[in-house]
Motif scaffolding. Structure first.
Motif, PDB file in Angstrom:
ATOM      1  N   LEU A 126     -10.345  11.955  -8.311  1.00 18.42           N
ATOM      2  CA  LEU A 126      -9.935  10.773  -7.856  1.00 18.42           C
ATOM      3  C   LEU A 126      -8.336  11.001  -6.883  1.00 18.42           C
ATOM      4  CD1 LEU A 126     -10.714   7.775  -8.362  1.00 18.42           C
ATOM      5  CD2 LEU A 126      -8.519   7.877 -10.315  1.00 18.42           C
ATOM      6  N   GLU A 127      -7.768  11.733  -7.342  1.00 13.86           N
ATOM      7  CA  GLU A 127      -6.612  11.731  -6.448  1.00 13.86           C
ATOM      8  C   GLU A 127      -6.702  11.836  -4.928  1.00 13.86           C
ATOM      9  OE1 GLU A 127      -7.421  13.787  -8.769  1.00 13.86           O
ATOM     10  OE2 GLU A 127      -6.061  14.147 -10.361  1.00 13.86           O
ATOM     11  N   PRO A 128      -7.200  12.778  -4.236  1.00 13.44           N
ATOM     12  CA  PRO A 128      -7.265  12.536  -2.923  1.00 13.44           C
ATOM     13  C   PRO A 128      -7.712  11.231  -2.328  1.00 13.44           C
ATOM     14  CG  PRO A 128      -9.180  13.794  -3.718  1.00 13.44           C
ATOM     15  CD  PRO A 128      -8.437  13.704  -4.762  1.00 13.44           C
ATOM     16  N   LYS A 129      -8.652  10.649  -3.116  1.00 20.09           N
ATOM     17  CA  LYS A 129      -9.182   9.355  -2.583  1.00 20.09           C
ATOM     18  C   LYS A 129      -8.096   8.288  -2.677  1.00 20.09           C
ATOM     19  CE  LYS A 129     -13.699  10.634  -4.187  1.00 20.09           C
ATOM     20  NZ  LYS A 129     -14.223  11.337  -5.502  1.00 20.09           N
ATOM     21  N   ILE A 130      -7.660   8.316  -3.863  1.00 21.21           N
ATOM     22  CA  ILE A 130      -6.444   7.163  -4.049  1.00 21.21           C
ATOM     23  C   ILE A 130      -5.308   7.675  -2.916  1.00 21.21           C
ATOM     24  CG2 ILE A 130      -4.403   6.814  -5.229  1.00 21.21           C
ATOM     25  CD1 ILE A 130      -6.538   5.878  -7.130  1.00 21.21           C
ATOM     26  N   SER A 131      -4.984   8.806  -2.623  1.00 23.36           N
ATOM     27  CA  SER A 131      -3.869   9.184  -1.660  1.00 23.36           C
ATOM     28  C   SER A 131      -4.409   8.666  -0.136  1.00 23.36           C
ATOM     29  CB  SER A 131      -3.730  10.586  -1.346  1.00 23.36           C
ATOM     30  OG  SER A 131      -3.518  11.215  -2.935  1.00 23.36           O
ATOM     31  N   VAL A 132      -5.442   8.766   0.287  1.00 24.70           N
ATOM     32  CA  VAL A 132      -5.723   8.421   1.581  1.00 24.70           C
ATOM     33  C   VAL A 132      -5.763   6.788   1.692  1.00 24.70           C
ATOM     34  CG1 VAL A 132      -7.849   8.502   3.124  1.00 24.70           C
ATOM     35  CG2 VAL A 132      -7.558  10.532   1.935  1.00 24.70           C
ATOM     36  N   ALA A 133      -6.317   6.169   0.441  1.00 26.88           N
ATOM     37  CA  ALA A 133      -6.374   4.830   0.573  1.00 26.88           C
ATOM     38  C   ALA A 133      -4.852   4.185   0.460  1.00 26.88           C
ATOM     39  CB  ALA A 133      -7.240   4.361  -0.631  1.00 26.88           C
ATOM     40  N   VAL A 134      -3.972   4.880  -0.362  1.00 28.48           N
ATOM     41  CA  VAL A 134      -2.383   4.410  -0.385  1.00 28.48           C
ATOM     42  C   VAL A 134      -1.972   4.494   0.914  1.00 28.48           C
ATOM     43  CG1 VAL A 134      -0.235   4.767  -1.209  1.00 28.48           C
ATOM     44  CG2 VAL A 134      -2.319   4.638  -2.908  1.00 28.48           C
ATOM     45  N   MET A 135      -2.102   5.803   1.740  1.00 28.59           N
ATOM     46  CA  MET A 135      -1.810   5.983   2.946  1.00 28.59           C
ATOM     47  C   MET A 135      -1.927   5.084   3.741  1.00 28.59           C
ATOM     48  SD  MET A 135      -1.688   9.785   4.681  1.00 28.59           S
ATOM     49  CE  MET A 135      -3.439   9.556   5.271  1.00 28.59           C
ATOM     50  N   LEU A 136      -3.313   4.593   3.962  1.00 33.02           N
ATOM     51  CA  LEU A 136      -3.734   3.499   4.794  1.00 33.02           C
ATOM     52  C   LEU A 136      -2.808   2.176   4.523  1.00 33.02           C
ATOM     53  CD1 LEU A 136      -7.411   4.362   5.462  1.00 33.02           C
ATOM     54  CD2 LEU A 136      -5.627   4.523   7.037  1.00 33.02           C
ATOM     55  N   ALA A 137      -2.988   1.989   3.043  1.00 34.47           N
ATOM     56  CA  ALA A 137      -2.723   0.632   2.818  1.00 34.47           C
ATOM     57  C   ALA A 137      -1.287   0.079   2.653  1.00 34.47           C
ATOM     58  CB  ALA A 137      -3.263   0.279   1.290  1.00 34.47           C
ATOM     59  N   ILE A 138      -0.423   1.277   2.582  1.00 38.72           N
ATOM     60  CA  ILE A 138       0.821   0.977   2.282  1.00 38.72           C
ATOM     61  C   ILE A 138       1.823   0.423   3.631  1.00 38.72           C
ATOM     62  CG2 ILE A 138       1.978   3.264   2.628  1.00 38.72           C
ATOM     63  CD1 ILE A 138       3.424   3.012   0.154  1.00 38.72           C
ATOM     64  N   PHE A 139       1.271   0.797   4.801  1.00 35.38           N
ATOM     65  CA  PHE A 139       1.812   0.395   5.902  1.00 35.38           C
ATOM     66  C   PHE A 139       2.088  -0.983   6.256  1.00 35.38           C
ATOM     67  CE2 PHE A 139       1.225   5.147   6.654  1.00 35.38           C
ATOM     68  CZ  PHE A 139       2.322   5.294   7.249  1.00 35.38           C
ATOM     69  N   ILE A 141       2.122  -3.310   4.364  1.00 29.36           N
ATOM     70  CA  ILE A 141       2.867  -3.794   3.159  1.00 29.36           C
ATOM     71  C   ILE A 141       4.294  -3.581   3.414  1.00 29.36           C
ATOM     72  CG2 ILE A 141       3.635  -3.592   0.658  1.00 29.36           C
ATOM     73  CD1 ILE A 141       0.773  -4.679   0.431  1.00 29.36           C
ATOM     74  N   VAL A 142       4.541  -2.350   3.870  1.00 29.80           N
ATOM     75  CA  VAL A 142       6.218  -2.225   4.032  1.00 29.80           C
ATOM     76  C   VAL A 142       6.434  -2.728   4.941  1.00 29.80           C
ATOM     77  CG1 VAL A 142       7.697  -0.115   4.709  1.00 29.80           C
ATOM     78  CG2 VAL A 142       6.015   0.217   3.048  1.00 29.80           C
ATOM     79  N   ILE A 143       5.872  -2.839   6.371  1.00 34.24           N
ATOM     80  CA  ILE A 143       6.420  -3.366   7.792  1.00 34.24           C
ATOM     81  C   ILE A 143       6.347  -5.061   7.654  1.00 34.24           C
ATOM     82  CG2 ILE A 143       5.590  -3.955  10.153  1.00 34.24           C
ATOM     83  CD1 ILE A 143       4.537  -0.856   9.940  1.00 34.24           C
ATOM     84  N   ASP A 144       5.247  -5.517   6.759  1.00 37.49           N
ATOM     85  CA  ASP A 144       5.458  -7.096   6.670  1.00 37.49           C
ATOM     86  C   ASP A 144       6.750  -7.286   5.505  1.00 37.49           C
ATOM     87  OD1 ASP A 144       3.434  -7.290   8.720  1.00 37.49           O
ATOM     88  OD2 ASP A 144       2.243  -8.127   7.245  1.00 37.49           O
ATOM     89  N   THR A 145       6.727  -6.479   4.671  1.00 37.22           N
ATOM     90  CA  THR A 145       7.588  -6.992   3.696  1.00 37.22           C
ATOM     91  C   THR A 145       9.250  -6.939   4.389  1.00 37.22           C
ATOM     92  OG1 THR A 145       6.407  -6.360   1.968  1.00 37.22           O
ATOM     93  CG2 THR A 145       8.596  -6.743   1.317  1.00 37.22           C
ATOM     94  N   VAL A 146       9.418  -5.690   4.999  1.00 34.70           N
ATOM     95  CA  VAL A 146      10.600  -5.514   5.579  1.00 34.70           C
ATOM     96  C   VAL A 146      10.888  -6.979   6.756  1.00 34.70           C
ATOM     97  CG1 VAL A 146      11.879  -4.300   7.622  1.00 34.70           C
ATOM     98  CG2 VAL A 146      10.760  -2.919   5.554  1.00 34.70           C
ATOM     99  N   LEU A 147       9.906  -7.204   7.422  1.00 41.52           N
ATOM    100  CA  LEU A 147      10.091  -8.150   8.370  1.00 41.52           C
ATOM    101  C   LEU A 147      10.476  -9.640   7.414  1.00 41.52           C
ATOM    102  CD1 LEU A 147       9.648  -8.876  11.414  1.00 41.52           C
ATOM    103  CD2 LEU A 147       7.273 -10.061  10.522  1.00 41.52           C
ATOM    104  N   GLY A 148       9.825  -9.824   6.443  1.00 40.35           N
ATOM    105  CA  GLY A 148      10.099 -11.019   5.492  1.00 40.35           C
ATOM    106  C   GLY A 148      11.338 -10.902   5.139  1.00 40.35           C
ATOM    107  N   LEU A 149      11.790  -9.867   4.490  1.00 44.26           N
ATOM    108  CA  LEU A 149      13.176  -9.644   3.861  1.00 44.26           C
ATOM    109  C   LEU A 149      14.537  -9.930   4.772  1.00 44.26           C
ATOM    110  CD1 LEU A 149      12.680  -6.546   1.638  1.00 44.26           C
ATOM    111  CD2 LEU A 149      12.888  -8.865   0.671  1.00 44.26           C
TER     112      LEU A 149
END
Lengths: 259, 263
Positions: A126-139, A141-149
């Motif tokens: 499961l770990e590599p699948k989760i890792s790839v998915a997080v790597m795609l999905a986190i950007f 989130i981070v970029i939009d939240t930084v903008l909003g904050l």
């Protein structure tokens, strides 16, 4: 009966319009296959796809559940980690210069190409699948939240400063609620990216999931089973997107887009 | 020299100046500001855009630092926002995700005081400002005038001795503005609060104030301070009296001499 039939074509209803377009396309597809008789290996008819699904529904649903689990877990990790990172970046000049710059740089790398690396590092579970998915999905989130904050009315911050409010109060009572609309915008992108990441993970690490089913069906030239998996993926992606959409409506009744 | 004892000023501004560095060289926003504000006095500052009146208010609020001179509030030289101050901004800066009551109580939360103690006072304030029954509403359900009333309630919640107002009615329509002028005047009168009110409207300045401070630009400086000797309580009809007209005319004339207004 005739009233009901007429109401199908008059008045306003989003659900009805979508249903009509979907049914129309399926009928057109079925008709074309019936008319032109392409080999099933190129294009199966919708009725064949349905037959293939009900032949082994358990297999499809079990694998769909696996992909769903991977996607949901990766999405949850992305949101939690992404918001924490975004807060850190906004609160600390040092983190902004280092972590944020690094994240933006990594974001421009085609991350799907890194997937095989995760298999080498983490195996085929499961770990590599989760890792790839997080790597795609986190950007997003981070970029939009930084903008909003960051995009807080300066006078709102002045108002807080005039009362000598603590940094924590400003973060919790002004910056975070102010960032929620952006966070949800990021989440809508991230949920689709998490699904893409999960599928890519299943492509390279194999074993289980709809991505794995697509790959094995392709190996056997069973185009119909490929289509069943694709339809299920499409359904899953749509439902996940609307879950985030509904969550947004519930969480942000005050926002301009919801009034 | 003085026959009467001069009261200790609540706000004392002495030789205050503010210079911004910029890419085109230093910009002098405020130059040699001297002003003593007595406790309980209502001061209006009037001047054209760019005369530094908002900057002066932000300096008194401790939100910006002066680059020369001194400002003290209640005898203490400023280092950051002083105690017992309420600020009203040009825009109401209410939080859309909070109800009106929760927005007013935010002042207590930010000042680290228990909400429960201020709930009754918040309701009284809202009532006095004509917002009774609206405490459960959200800011976006209210008109501009009502929102600004709520933001005044927020500034007044913890009973500040000093109230700073930065063109609070500038964005409102003329009738709402008149209405709020009367209301503010009425509510201020029963208190001993010191008010610094920034405006670009001469008649608003005269209507509200004990003294009107005239400012001019390039550099931002005080050009005159005029005592307004009109009876209180003041109603809107006072604006039609010759005495009121004389004050506004005098101020307008002075601005015309400075080349800021055409006569």
């Amino acid at each position: 009966m005739t009233d009901w039939f007429r109401s199908l074509f008059t008045g306003e209803s989003r659900t009805r319009d979508i249903a009509l377009v979907l049914i129309g396309s399926l009928l057109l597809w079925e008709g074309c296959v019936w008319l032109f008789q392409p080999p099933a290996i190129i294009l199966p008819a919708p009725s064949d796809i349905w037959q293939s699904f009900i032949a082994t529904p358990g297999t499809f649903l079990r694998n769909m559940l696996y992909t769903l689990g991977t996607t949901a877990l990766a999405f949850a990790i992305s949101v939690a980690l992404g918001v924490i990172l975004a807060i850190g970046i906004v609160q600390s000049k040092f983190l902004e210069r280092t972590v944020y710059t690094l994240l933006v740089a990594i974001n421009s790398v085609p991350k799907v190409a890194l997937a095989p690396l995760f298999v080498i590092w983490l195996g085929t579970g499961l770990e590599p699948k989760i890792s790839v998915a997080v790597m795609l999905a986190i950007f997003p989130i981070v970029i939009d939240t930084v903008l909003g904050l960051r995009s807080v009315d300066p006078d709102m911050l002045n108002m807080a400063r005039a009362t000598r409010a603590s940094k924590l109060d400003v973060l919790l009572k002004i910056r975070l609620p102010n960032a929620l609309p952006s966070l949800f915008a990021g989440m809508k992108v991230a949920i689709s990216f998490a699904l893409v990441g999960a599928i890519v993970g299943e492509f390279v690490a194999g074993g289980k999931g709809l991505g794995f089913l697509v790959l094995t069906a392709q190996g056997q030239f069973d185009t119909t089973r490929v289509f069943v998996s694709l339809v299920l993926l499409g359904l899953m992606g749509t439902v996940l997107f609307y879950i985030v959409d509904i969550a947004e409506r519930l969480a942000l009744p005050w926002h301009v887009s919801q009034r | 020299m003085n026959a009467t004892v001069r009261p200790v000023p609540y706000v004392a501004i002495a030789n205050a100046g503010k210079v911004y560095p910029s890419s085109h060289g230093a910009v002098t926003a405020l130059s040699d500001i001297n002003l003593d504000i007595r406790p309980g006095e209502f001061i209006s500052i009037v001047g054209p855009s760019g005369c530094g009146k908002s900057t002066l208010m932000k300096c008194v609020a401790g939100l910006e630092t002066i680059t020369g001179g001194t400002i003290s509030v209640a005898g203490q030289p400023l280092s950051g926002p002083p105690d017992g101050m309420g600020v009203v901004f040009q825009r109401d800066v209410l939080l859309d995700w909070r109800t009106i009551l929760d927005n007013v109580l935010l002042q207590a939360e930010f000042m680290g005081r228990p909400r429960a103690q201020y709930r009754d006072r918040a309701m009284q304030l809202l009532d006095r400002f004509g917002l009774g029954g609206f405490e459960k509403r959200h800011p976006w359900e209210l008109s501009g005038g009502m929102r600004q009333r709520a933001s005044i309630c927020r500034a007044l919640l913890c009973d500040p001795d000093l109230l700073l107002m930065d063109e609070p009615f500038g964005a409102l329509d003329a009738m709402t503005r008149d209405d709020l002028n009367v209301e503010l005047s009425r509510i201020w009168q029963g208190t001993n609060k010191t008010v610094l009110f920034i405006t670009h409207s001469i008649s608003e300045a005269v209507f509200l104030a004990d003294r009107v401070v005239m400012m001019s630009r390039s550099p931002g400086r005080i050009v005159d301070v005029i005592d307004i000797d009109l009876p209180r309580p003041r109603s809107l009809s006072i604006r039609e009296t010759p005495a009121f007209g004389a004050y506004t005319q005098c101020i307008r004339h002075h601005f015309a001499e400075l080349g800021i207004l055409q006569e």
